[in-house]
Design a protein around this motif. Structure first.
Motif, short mmCIF file in Angstrom:
data_model
loop_
_atom_site.label_atom_id
_atom_site.label_comp_id
_atom_site.label_asym_id
_atom_site.label_seq_id
_atom_site.Cartn_x
_atom_site.Cartn_y
_atom_site.Cartn_z
N ARG A 79 -11.25 31.70 -29.77
CA ARG A 79 -10.84 31.61 -28.38
C ARG A 79 -12.03 31.15 -27.53
O ARG A 79 -13.18 31.38 -27.89
CB ARG A 79 -10.37 32.97 -27.87
CG ARG A 79 -8.94 33.33 -28.31
CD ARG A 79 -8.50 34.68 -27.75
NE ARG A 79 -9.31 35.74 -28.30
CZ ARG A 79 -10.35 36.32 -27.71
NH1 ARG A 79 -10.70 35.95 -26.48
NH2 ARG A 79 -11.04 37.27 -28.30
N TYR A 207 -6.55 25.97 -32.11
CA TYR A 207 -6.88 27.21 -32.80
C TYR A 207 -6.22 28.46 -32.22
O TYR A 207 -6.31 28.75 -31.02
CB TYR A 207 -8.40 27.44 -32.81
CG TYR A 207 -8.75 28.62 -33.68
CD1 TYR A 207 -8.79 28.47 -35.06
CD2 TYR A 207 -8.93 29.88 -33.15
CE1 TYR A 207 -9.04 29.55 -35.88
CE2 TYR A 207 -9.18 30.97 -33.97
CZ TYR A 207 -9.24 30.79 -35.33
OH TYR A 207 -9.46 31.86 -36.15
N GLY A 208 -5.60 29.22 -33.08
CA GLY A 208 -5.17 30.61 -32.85
C GLY A 208 -4.79 30.97 -31.44
O GLY A 208 -3.86 30.41 -30.85
N GLY A 209 -5.54 31.91 -30.89
CA GLY A 209 -5.22 32.49 -29.59
C GLY A 209 -5.16 31.46 -28.46
O GLY A 209 -4.59 31.73 -27.42
N LYS A 215 1.19 34.74 -28.20
CA LYS A 215 0.29 35.84 -28.53
C LYS A 215 -0.54 36.26 -27.32
O LYS A 215 -0.08 37.05 -26.50
CB LYS A 215 -0.59 35.42 -29.72
CG LYS A 215 -1.30 36.56 -30.40
CD LYS A 215 -1.98 36.08 -31.67
CE LYS A 215 -2.77 37.17 -32.36
NZ LYS A 215 -1.97 38.33 -32.80
N LYS A 216 -1.76 35.74 -27.17
CA LYS A 216 -2.61 36.23 -26.09
C LYS A 216 -2.10 35.73 -24.73
O LYS A 216 -2.20 36.44 -23.74
CB LYS A 216 -4.05 35.80 -26.33
CG LYS A 216 -4.62 36.31 -27.66
CD LYS A 216 -4.60 37.81 -27.73
CE LYS A 216 -4.66 38.33 -29.13
NZ LYS A 216 -5.78 39.20 -29.47
N HIS A 236 -3.68 45.27 -25.66
CA HIS A 236 -4.30 44.76 -26.89
C HIS A 236 -4.46 45.93 -27.86
O HIS A 236 -5.56 46.42 -28.08
CB HIS A 236 -5.66 44.15 -26.53
CG HIS A 236 -6.29 43.32 -27.61
ND1 HIS A 236 -7.63 43.06 -27.64
CD2 HIS A 236 -5.76 42.66 -28.67
CE1 HIS A 236 -7.91 42.29 -28.68
NE2 HIS A 236 -6.79 42.04 -29.33
N SER A 258 -11.43 42.48 -29.92
CA SER A 258 -11.21 41.50 -30.98
C SER A 258 -12.20 41.69 -32.13
O SER A 258 -13.39 41.87 -31.90
CB SER A 258 -11.35 40.10 -30.42
OG SER A 258 -10.43 39.92 -29.36
N ASP A 285 -1.86 44.20 -33.28
CA ASP A 285 -2.66 43.52 -32.26
C ASP A 285 -2.16 43.75 -30.83
O ASP A 285 -2.97 43.81 -29.92
CB ASP A 285 -2.70 42.01 -32.55
CG ASP A 285 -3.81 41.28 -31.80
OD1 ASP A 285 -4.96 41.76 -31.83
OD2 ASP A 285 -3.53 40.24 -31.18
N PHE A 307 -2.05 37.77 -37.44
CA PHE A 307 -3.06 36.70 -37.41
C PHE A 307 -4.39 37.42 -37.56
O PHE A 307 -5.05 37.76 -36.58
CB PHE A 307 -2.95 35.92 -36.09
CG PHE A 307 -3.85 34.71 -36.02
CD1 PHE A 307 -3.71 33.67 -36.93
CD2 PHE A 307 -4.83 34.60 -35.05
CE1 PHE A 307 -4.54 32.55 -36.87
CE2 PHE A 307 -5.66 33.48 -34.97
CZ PHE A 307 -5.51 32.46 -35.89
N ARG A 377 -9.05 33.11 -40.50
CA ARG A 377 -7.91 34.02 -40.34
C ARG A 377 -6.79 33.73 -41.32
O ARG A 377 -6.70 32.64 -41.87
CB ARG A 377 -7.36 33.90 -38.92
CG ARG A 377 -8.38 34.24 -37.83
CD ARG A 377 -7.90 35.28 -36.88
NE ARG A 377 -8.98 35.79 -36.05
CZ ARG A 377 -8.94 36.95 -35.42
NH1 ARG A 377 -7.88 37.74 -35.52
NH2 ARG A 377 -9.93 37.36 -34.68
N ALA A 439 -14.72 36.39 -32.73
CA ALA A 439 -13.34 36.06 -32.32
C ALA A 439 -13.32 35.19 -31.06
O ALA A 439 -12.34 34.53 -30.78
CB ALA A 439 -12.53 37.33 -32.08
N PHE A 457 -8.05 39.33 -21.70
CA PHE A 457 -6.59 39.22 -21.76
C PHE A 457 -5.84 39.75 -20.56
O PHE A 457 -4.61 39.60 -20.47
CB PHE A 457 -6.07 39.94 -23.02
CG PHE A 457 -6.76 39.51 -24.29
CD1 PHE A 457 -6.72 38.18 -24.68
CD2 PHE A 457 -7.46 40.42 -25.06
CE1 PHE A 457 -7.37 37.77 -25.84
CE2 PHE A 457 -8.12 40.02 -26.23
CZ PHE A 457 -8.06 38.69 -26.61
#
Ligand code: GTP
Ligand code: SPV
Ligand code: MN
Length: 592
Positions: A79, A207-209, A215-216, A236, A258, A285, A307, A377, A439, A457
């Protein structure tokens, strides 16, 4: 790609969705729009296309059935908090802990960046549901993306496709998410939230978040905003069920920042000594929690997959995670072995004689750099988890008896203590500190305030967020007890003072026994702590009562410094900081 005509070509959405998709397509100009239905046939098709395009590598399906491998750009592995914005009319609504931008200007800038960005590409339309179907807390989102990797991750992490479309019906009330991969140039990377419009625009990352918008972005940043408006909490937090030998189930939620142990704790397997105890995973999460008609706090897990951090995951630390990732899993930024399997630091297998590292470069045990990125991840369906709580699928959720706050702190913070009451508990959450991890992009290992593990978040003013936590108490006749834990305290010579992982069951058992009114405690300036006789040390030959005392010790000098660190955050928030937090601070000072 002869198959494409059969899949995704039929527009299937209500008119509100269709109009918005047309508008976004007119801006991004994809050559094709693919409407996802979430079916298994569609999944097989998408994996085939992703492998053809080189986005995914098919792993050995004898050893890892249904598993695939992905590398993100090496500048795009976590992130990015500095590129994450809350865009509200008033800057004060975002508050001093968020990057703020005026919504009109930011939207114009992002849509300019997005213009034509999907030319020659496919835009996928992903309907998704956060939360079990029929839950009063569940929310529908639509994500538009030109990343097939995002589609395949979203179908694991959320309830994707038909189920979401049905849940939405004819309603215009859905989160509008636009994701454009662009050329993943970090200078054009923005993750922007428009809570007043229930809208998210994310550009320039894969990427991810940053890009799995359910999600986030939705479940936490927009979710926390909606939670304040509608009287609930988006947190969270992991959620777990603790079953005692008599079959009694106590549900606990825990907020750790995280990469500070939520997935591991949520999947804990009690040591042999705890015969008859069993941990059930509800979520690892995110928790959405609302006061129920019975005056208890009820929680659901809005997600449907994990994740999780790969490094350090092995059959000793987390056997349930190992089962969860044994099939139908996407591995991102780990090392790829020549036999079509994967490896990371802290894997059960010894380092491979040769492999490709997370950047695709040849790697051997003699290499200086890590084979897997520290924030590599796995994306795994929660239904793979042998300890999945059946309640994870229920619309009502579970009643929470205890909330645990925990950071990663080498010093100062004891292993466990209990807040005196709800307001004191909110203060413990509000003053949490933790060392930064991989993270998020940036330095690792620096202590910073991370209130309720929500610093990156919380989608609105953090001071008002504390106020919301205090106000929720009015609808809780039976509020959860609140605890603080720290698995990461170290000795002067750098050893962890507490073995952690499965042994965390000992801390958890004291907490559950407190909730059920069966365990004693001693009062300290910080809160209630277990006496030696309250804490089960049996079956720990290498850990003595003296070791426990060391892990629990309160050092007044360290606490003086800690209070100064707490003040830094309180000063930044002073305009909206509830007075109760100042009073709690004064009480702590006088007790110390
Ligand atoms: P996010 O997915 O980033 O929100 O993280 P998470 O909170 O789920 O973290 P996770 O459980 O993946 O743990 C991350 C790191 O913490 C891993 O490197 C683990 O090995 C380490 N860890 C987890 N539990 C413990 C523990 O009890 N003791 C110690 N020493 N390390 C732990
Ligand atoms: C975290 O960083 O807290 C995560 C991983 O859970 S990500 O989805 O990338 O935010
Ligand atoms: Mn997380």
């Amino acid at each position: 790609m002869s198959l494409t005509a059969e899949f995704g070509s039929q527009a299937i959405a209500n008119t509100h969705v269709q109009q918005w998709v047309e508008k976004m397509a007119a801006i991004t100009q994809p050559s094709r729009i693919f409407w996802c239905d979430g079916s298994e046939a569609e999944r097989d098709h998408l994996y085939t296309v992703a492998v053809e395009q080189g986005v995914l590598v098919r792993l050995d399906h004898e050893k890892l059935p249904g598993c695939y491998y992905h590398r993100s750009n090496s500048n795009d592995v976590a992130r990015v908090e500095q590129c994450t914005f809350i865009c509200t009319e008033q800057e004060e609504d975002a508050g001093p802990t968020n990057n703020w931008s005026e919504p009109k200007a930011m939207r114009a800038k992002l849509l300019a960046i997005a213009t034509g960005s999907m030319a020659g590409r496919t835009m996928y339309v992903i309907p998704y549901l956060m939360g079990p179907p029929g839950s009063t807390l569940a929310k529908v989102g639509y994500e538009l993306t030109d990343s097939i990797y995002v589609v395949l991750n979203m179908r694991i992490m959320t309830r994707m496709g038909e189920v979401a479309r049905r849940e939405l019906g004819d309603s215009p009330d859905f989160n509008r998410g636009l994701h454009c991969l662009l050329d993943v140039d970090a200078s054009r990377r923005f993750i922007c939230h428009f809570p007043q419009d229930n809208e998210i625009i994310s550009v320039g990352s894969g990427y991810g978040g940053n890009v799995l918008l359910g999600k986030k972005c939705l479940a936490l940043r927009i979710g926390s905003w909606l939670g304040r408006k509608e009287g609930w909490l988006a947190e969270h937090m992991l959620i777990m069920g603790v079953e005692s030998p008599t079959g009694e189930r106590t549900y606990v939620a825990a907020a750790f920042p995280s990469a500070c142990g939520k997935t591991n704790f949520a999947m804990l397997i009690p040591p042999a000594h705890f015969a008859g105890w069993k941990i059930w995973t509800v979520g690892d999460d995110i928790a959405w929690m609302r006061p129920g008609p019975d005056g208890r706090l009820w929680a659901i897990n809005p997600e449907s997959g994990y994740f999780g951090v790969a490094p350090g995951t092995n059959g000793k630390t987390n056997p349930n995670a190992i089962s969860s990732i044994s099939r139908d899993t996407i591995f991102t930024n780990v090392a790829l072995k020549p036999d079509g399997t994967v490896w990371w630091e802290g894997h059960d297998d010894p380092p491979p004689a040769e492999c490709l590292d997370w950047q695709g470069r040849p790697w051997t045990p003699a290499s200086k750099e890590k084979a897997a990125h520290p924030n590599s991840r796995f994306t795994a369906p929660m239904t793979n988890n042998p300890a999945l709580a059946p309640e994870a699928l229920s619309a009502e959720g579970v009643p929470i008896s205890a909330i645990i706050f925990g950071g990663r702190r080498a010093t100062t913070l004891p292993l466990v203590y209990q807040a005196f009451n709800w307001v004191h508990g909110v203060y413990l959450g509000a003053t949490m500190g933790s060392e930064t991890t991989a993270a998020a992009a940036g330095a690792v290992g620096q202590v910073r305030r991370d209130p309720m593990a929500m610093l990156p978040f919380c989608g609105y003013n953090m001071g008002r967020y504390f106020r919301h936590w205090l106000d929720i108490r009015r609808n809780l006749e039976n509020p959860p007890q609140v605890y603080q834990v720290n698995w990461f305290r170290k000795s002067a010579d750098g050893r962890f003072l507490w073995p952690g992982f499965g042994e965390n069951m000992r801390v958890l058992k004291w907490i559950v026994d407190r909730c059920q009114g069966r365990a004693g405690a001693r009062e300290t300036p910080l809160g209630w702590v277990p006496r030696t006789c309250d804490f089960d040390l049996d079956g720990m030959p290498n850990f003595s009562a003296a070791d426990l005392e060391q892990a629990q010790s309160i050092n007044i000098e360290e606490w003086r410094r800690e209070l100064l660190l707490q003040d830094e955050l309180f000063m930044r928030l002073y305009r909206h900081l509830p007075k109760e937090m100042i009073f709690q601070r004064e009480l702590l000072v006088s007790r110390l």
